[in-house]
Each structure stands twice: as structure tokens, then as C-alpha cells.
Design a protein around this motif. Structure first.
Motif, PDB file in Angstrom:
ATOM      1  N   HIS A  27     -30.723 -34.496  -5.469  1.00  0.00           N
ATOM      2  CA  HIS A  27     -30.008 -33.206  -5.545  1.00  0.00           C
ATOM      3  C   HIS A  27     -30.515 -32.181  -4.528  1.00  0.00           C
ATOM      4  O   HIS A  27     -29.867 -31.158  -4.303  1.00  0.00           O
ATOM      5  CB  HIS A  27     -30.024 -32.633  -6.966  1.00  0.00           C
ATOM      6  CG  HIS A  27     -31.390 -32.364  -7.524  1.00  0.00           C
ATOM      7  ND1 HIS A  27     -32.206 -31.373  -7.048  1.00  0.00           N
ATOM      8  CD2 HIS A  27     -32.075 -32.960  -8.545  1.00  0.00           C
ATOM      9  CE1 HIS A  27     -33.332 -31.345  -7.756  1.00  0.00           C
ATOM     10  NE2 HIS A  27     -33.292 -32.309  -8.656  1.00  0.00           N
ATOM     11  N   THR A  57     -26.902 -27.064  -6.805  1.00  0.00           N
ATOM     12  CA  THR A  57     -28.066 -27.671  -6.146  1.00  0.00           C
ATOM     13  C   THR A  57     -27.797 -27.689  -4.653  1.00  0.00           C
ATOM     14  O   THR A  57     -26.719 -27.272  -4.192  1.00  0.00           O
ATOM     15  CB  THR A  57     -28.289 -29.119  -6.637  1.00  0.00           C
ATOM     16  OG1 THR A  57     -27.173 -29.909  -6.197  1.00  0.00           O
ATOM     17  CG2 THR A  57     -28.395 -29.186  -8.145  1.00  0.00           C
ATOM     18  N   ASP A  58     -28.755 -28.203  -3.920  1.00  0.00           N
ATOM     19  CA  ASP A  58     -28.575 -28.315  -2.477  1.00  0.00           C
ATOM     20  C   ASP A  58     -27.437 -29.284  -2.148  1.00  0.00           C
ATOM     21  O   ASP A  58     -26.827 -29.217  -1.076  1.00  0.00           O
ATOM     22  CB  ASP A  58     -29.886 -28.811  -1.848  1.00  0.00           C
ATOM     23  CG  ASP A  58     -29.935 -28.507  -0.355  1.00  0.00           C
ATOM     24  OD1 ASP A  58     -29.476 -27.424   0.037  1.00  0.00           O
ATOM     25  OD2 ASP A  58     -30.410 -29.374   0.407  1.00  0.00           O
ATOM     26  N   LEU A 101     -32.774 -27.374  -7.004  1.00  0.00           N
ATOM     27  CA  LEU A 101     -31.885 -26.487  -7.769  1.00  0.00           C
ATOM     28  C   LEU A 101     -31.815 -25.134  -7.067  1.00  0.00           C
ATOM     29  O   LEU A 101     -32.842 -24.531  -6.769  1.00  0.00           O
ATOM     30  CB  LEU A 101     -32.441 -26.318  -9.193  1.00  0.00           C
ATOM     31  CG  LEU A 101     -31.665 -25.372 -10.106  1.00  0.00           C
ATOM     32  CD1 LEU A 101     -30.311 -25.949 -10.474  1.00  0.00           C
ATOM     33  CD2 LEU A 101     -32.478 -25.044 -11.351  1.00  0.00           C
ATOM     34  N   LYS A 102     -30.596 -24.677  -6.801  1.00  0.00           N
ATOM     35  CA  LYS A 102     -30.440 -23.373  -6.126  1.00  0.00           C
ATOM     36  C   LYS A 102     -30.258 -22.256  -7.141  1.00  0.00           C
ATOM     37  O   LYS A 102     -30.903 -21.224  -7.056  1.00  0.00           O
ATOM     38  CB  LYS A 102     -29.237 -23.414  -5.174  1.00  0.00           C
ATOM     39  CG  LYS A 102     -29.403 -24.380  -4.012  1.00  0.00           C
ATOM     40  CD  LYS A 102     -30.597 -23.992  -3.151  1.00  0.00           C
ATOM     41  CE  LYS A 102     -30.835 -25.014  -2.049  1.00  0.00           C
ATOM     42  NZ  LYS A 102     -32.189 -24.897  -1.489  1.00  0.00           N
ATOM     43  N   ILE A 120     -30.699 -32.530 -13.887  1.00  0.00           N
ATOM     44  CA  ILE A 120     -31.226 -32.065 -12.586  1.00  0.00           C
ATOM     45  C   ILE A 120     -32.724 -31.878 -12.773  1.00  0.00           C
ATOM     46  O   ILE A 120     -33.170 -30.965 -13.474  1.00  0.00           O
ATOM     47  CB  ILE A 120     -30.589 -30.713 -12.175  1.00  0.00           C
ATOM     48  CG1 ILE A 120     -29.059 -30.786 -12.204  1.00  0.00           C
ATOM     49  CG2 ILE A 120     -31.112 -30.262 -10.806  1.00  0.00           C
ATOM     50  CD1 ILE A 120     -28.463 -31.696 -11.163  1.00  0.00           C
TER      51      ILE A 120
END
Lengths: 422, 113
Positions: free
Chosen positions: A250, A265-266, A253-254, A218
Motif C-alpha cells: 500500500h 494510501t500511497d 497510509l496517507k 492496511i
């Protein structure tokens, strides 16, 4: 006129006539003193070269807690099983050149008094100071992750136990495993490092006969170092195993969840068996606390000599410095160190100085006998270090070229570690 | 007049010879600084671990090979980028420096490829 006043007056008068050119004379303490904070590729190289070439004319002290240094460079080869831990660990042998190695952590710099404070409270006076602390990790740059969480989701981006933890986790995986690597934003230590690491992980999985395991990267970046050659190599050696996702794929990144071993991720939440979080980075703490960094979190320097733009008595080099087009690499740190050593000898011992020359090469292992490289030559231009000649391995290179590059990589490691530590 | 003119000519000639010598022999101090870049990869001990030794080479061979890299007549991109900005004087200085050293291990024969 008291003694003190007279002395001050005399010193002032001498200074006014330009006689007090040498800081050592100004401090009245005999030999000029160089203190070096940090014993990595940057600091240890400066300490060695100043001591070696000044032949006792400069008092050189290196402040570094470790007795031996495990290199970040080639630690991916340890991860991939290409090298043993002892092959990337080097005891310092700098005493023979006259370097005093103080095995403590430097805790502070008093720039007005020109003193470094050590963990035990000792103070070291300096005429010139070299600050080479490398990077610190921004543990708060990845939501859900922390220094404690790194014991579950290792970063392994500094030498030591973190890399041993990552290798233990990798070696324990069974076929069908999912590895997620969270790649860092620019600027960070070792630009091709995450992608070499993914290659070395894949090498281990392939060697164990895995056909179902996968590695998901990611990435907050939409491109990376030696990208074309890496991606071609991944297809060739590890088809379908490594999936690189840029932000368009992606969506960002959350968070990560060390308890659930998930990465969100989203786009999706991935359940992983191994998560390697390589976070955002900044200059080492002592450089930040001494006010040597700017708003970027790294240290601005004079491109002609690596002198701090914020303190003329201090040089900053290696990963902590803003070195323009030069990447944060051991090769670059070692190259900058030779410039700094020459400049310090010029200032403190009147040695000849020459225009700064900078160089870098970063080799990356994709698979056995398949190594690629990127590098260049650099010089000061318009206030920054700029590339004047560059090269990068191209996709489609023949096997002989890649094999030769592999040999070069091994040879370079022997050379640079002998140059830094021995 | 003639005599002092002759001395002046001799002095100029002597200076030119000295300059030519310096170029041929090389500035060892400059070479020592420049060499610090080389020894990142080429070990000072002369040891071979994958990168050829350059210690103890005859200066003429050293100059010819490094000049070939600068002129891009030799292939290795690392060496091309190292050599790209070298002047003749700097190459001579490096040749003088490395030529003056004896390897402590390994072979000293320059590779021809």
C-alpha cells in the motif's frame, strides 16, 4: 530543641541505624498501605493477591471508576457473535478479600509526598503504589482521524461503547460491503488482536451469506503475530474475503476521511462502508504525567520485579510497562501481577519472595472450532524480560488440535476472569 | 567420642530425612506462589470450562504428569512452556499445594491423556 526538630532528629538517627527499614514505620501510620491505580487484569490481580495473601497485614486500595469491567480479551468473540456482552463483563468481587475499591479516577501522583490525588480532590497516601492504567490511544497518529472521528470510524480498542458501536456497524452491513481496518504499529495492546478481529468480522459476514464483501487490512507492519496460521485459516474459511496489505503493497497510509468514509494510501483511495482505525498507542495518561515513561511512551521497569526504573516506590505492569519479550496481553498482565503482589508483600509485610516467573499465552479465534495460540515462558535476563521457551500454532494442524485449542481458549477465559475479578 | 560421633551421624541422617520429606511433601509456601501461575487457567474451585481441574490430585500423579510436560513427553505446548523451568522441588511444592486443597465444584480425577 523543638518537638518537631527532636522528632526529625530521632527519625534521622533511627534511619541511620537501619531501624527504619519498613516504610510503614517511617510513615508512622500503622498498617503499610498499597494503592493500586487501575482495575484491569494487571491492577485488579495485584490488589486481590496482596489482600488475599497478606490477610489484613497490608491496607489495599484499588482506584478504579468502574463497578464492573468489560474485558478487551474475548471482545472479538462478542463482535463475532460467539459471546454476549454480559459474558465479557465482570463485577468486581474483591471486597471479600479485603480490597477497598475506590470508584474514582486517579488524576495525579505526587511522588515526593507519596500521594495519589483522586478526581474529587481526595488524597490517598501510599507506601507502595502500583500503576496499571493500560494504554491510551494516539488519536493524532492517523491523519484525518480524531477522538470525535472515532464515533464514525471506531477504534474499539478499549472496552465499552466503542466495541458495541463497531458491532452495530458490522451487523448492519449488506453483501458487497467493504471494511477497511487500519492496523497499529508496534508496540500495541494484543498483538494478534487485529487479525482475530478480521477473522471474527469475516465469520459474521460469512454467516450472513455474504459472498461479495471484503475486509482490507492496511498494516504499517510487514509481519504480524501468528501470521502463517492466520493466513492459512483465512484462505480456508473465508477465501478471497480478507486482503492483508503490508507497507510494500500500500506504500503507506496517507489519511482517512470520516465524512467521505474513505481511506487513502500511497496506492489508492478506498471507499469503505466500515472503517476500523486501530491507532498507535502509549502508556495511560497518569503514568505519562507522573513521569514514569521514557522516550518510547511506555514505562521502563526492573525485569526482576516490575518496579519502575524511575521511582523505587512504584511498580508499573500490564500494557503500560516495557516488558521486553512479553506482549501487551491480559495473560501477561496477570502473570506480572503475581510477581508484583509477591514483591509488595515481601517489602511491606516481610513475606518470602521467590525469583520472578513470567508466562503468556494468547489464543485467537479464526472460525468456530478453529483457534490458534502463541505463548511462552519468560525471565529476567541481561536487564530485560526475555523469552526462554516459546510456541506458536502452525499451519496444517489437524482439526482435533484446533478444536482442543478452542476449548482451551474458553476454559482459559473462565479461569483468568475468576482469578482477576472474583 | 564414639557416642558424640554417633549423635552427629544421627543428626546428619535426621537432616537428610527432613530434606527428603521436604522434597516429597513439598514447600507449601513456594507452592502457593507458583500456583498463582496455574490458576490463571486451572480454576481454584475445581470447575471445568475447557481446561482440566488440578485441585485435589494425589501428589504422586501431579508430580508424574507435570514432570512429563517438563520432559516433553506430553504434548500441550502451553503446559510444556509452563513446566520447562520447574525444578523437582518446585514440582513437589505445587503437588503439595494443590494436593492439599479440595475442589468446591467438578471432578478431581486427573486425566490420563
Amino acid at each position: 530543641m523543638t518537638e518537631l526538630t527532636r522528632r526529625r532528629f530521632t527519625a534521622g538517627a533511627l534511619a541511620a541505624t537501619g531501624i527504619l527499614a519498613a516504610p510503614a514505620v517511617a510513615r508512622g501510620k500503622g498498617k503499610p498501605r498499597l494503592v493500586v491505580i487501575g482495575g484491569g487484569p494487571a491492577g485488579a490481580t495485584v490488589a486481590k493477591y496482596v489482600a488475599k495473601d497478606s490477610q489484613g497485614a497490608i491496607d489495599v486500595t484499588m482506584v478504579e471508576p468502574l463497578a464492573s469491567f468489560t474485558t478487551c480479551f474475548h471482545s472479538n468473540l462478542f463482535l463475532g457473535g460467539f459471546k454476549g456482552w454480559e459474558q465479557i463483563t465482570h463485577p468486581y468481587k474483591l471486597a471479600s478479600y479485603g480490597v477497598t475499591h475506590v470508584r474514582q479516577m486517579a488524576t495525579g501522583i505526587d511522588r515526593d509526598k507519596r500521594e495519589v490525588t483522586l478526581a474529587d480532590g481526595t488524597k490517598l497516601a501510599y507506601d507502595r503504589l502500583v500503576v496499571a492504567p493500560g494504554i491510551d490511544l494516539k488519536f493524532d497518529s492517523v491523519p484525518g482521524w480524531s477522538e470525535a472521528a472515532a464515533e464514525v470510524m471506531p477504534h474499539a480498542w478499549k472496552p465499552g461503547p466503542q466495541m458495541q458501536l463497531l458491532k452495530a456497524q458490522l451487523d448492519a452491513l449488506e453483501d458487497g460491503a467493504t471494511i477497511v481496518m487500519v492496523a497499529p504499529p508496534n508496540p500495541y495492546r494484543c498483538p494478534p488482536g487485529p487479525y482475530e478481529r478480521a477473522s471474527c468480522m469475516a465469520h459474521v459476514l460469512k454467516a450472513k451469506g455474504h459472498t461479495q464483501s471484503r475486509i482490507v487490512i492496511i498494516d504499517p507492519k510487514d509481519r504480524f503475530s501468528k501470521m502463517a496460521a492466520f493466513q492459512e485459516g483465512w484462505q480456508k474459511h473465508y477465501p478471497g474475503m480478507i486482503e492483508w496489505m503490508d507497507p510494500k503493497m500500500h506504500g503507506g497510509l496517507k489519511s482517512v476521511d470520516p465524512a467521505a468514509m474513505t481511506v487513502t494510501t500511497d496506492l489508492e483511495t478506498i471507499k469503505a462502508d466500515l472503517v476500523n482505525v486501530i491507532p498507535a498507542q502509549m502508556a495511560g495518561r497518569i503514568a505519562r504525567e507522573a513521569g514514569l515513561v521514557n522516550e518510547t511512551g511506555y514505562c521502563p521497569i526492573d525485569a526482576t520485579n516490575m518496579r519502575s526504573k524511575l521511582d523505587p516506590n512504584i511498580y508499573v505492569l500490564g500494557d503500560a510497562a516495557i516488558a521486553g519479550a512479553m506482549p501487551k496481553s491480559a495473560f501477561a498482565a496477570n502473570s506480572q501481577a503475581k510477581v508484583v503482589a509477591m514483591m509488595v508483600r515481601g517489602e511491606l509485610a516481610g513475606a518470602r519472595t521467590f525469583p520472578a516467573r513470567y508466562a503468556n499465552t494468547c489464543w485467537s479465534v479464526i472460525e468456530t472450532d478453529d483457534t490458534i495460540k502463541v505463548g511462552g515462558r519468560y525471565e529476567a535476563k541481561d536487564g530485560a524480560i526475555a523469552e526462554v521457551e516459546g510456541f506458536v500454532s502452525k499451519p496444517g494442524e489437524d482439526a482435533a488440535t484446533r478444536r482442543q485449542t478452542s476449548e482451551e481458549n474458553i476454559g482459559w477465559y473462565s479461569g483468568i476472569t475468576a482469578d482477576i475479578f472474583g | 567420642m564414639t557416642r558424640s560421633g554417633g549423635i552427629a551421624v544421627l543428626a546428619v541422617l535426621a537432616a537428610q530425612v527432613a530434606a527428603a520429606d521436604a522434597l516429597r511433601i513439598g514447600d507449601r509456601e513456594l507452592g502457593e506462589y507458583l500456583s498463582s501461575e496455574c490458576v490463571t487457567c486451572h480454576q481454584l474451585s475445581g470447575r471445568y470450562d475447557g481446561i482440566p481441574s488440578i485441585v485435589g490430585w494425589p501428589p504422586d500423579s501431579f508430580i508424574a504428569i507435570l514432570t512429563d510436560y517438563r520432559e516433553k513427553r506430553r504434548e500441550n505446548p502451553v503446559m510444556r512452556s509452563i513446566a520447562v523451568k520447574f525444578t523437582d522441588e518446585e514440582i513437589a511444592a505445587l503437588a503439595a499445594y494443590f494436593g492439599s486443597m479440595a475442589p468446591t465444584t467438578g471432578s478431581l480425577a486427573p486425566k490420563t491423556d
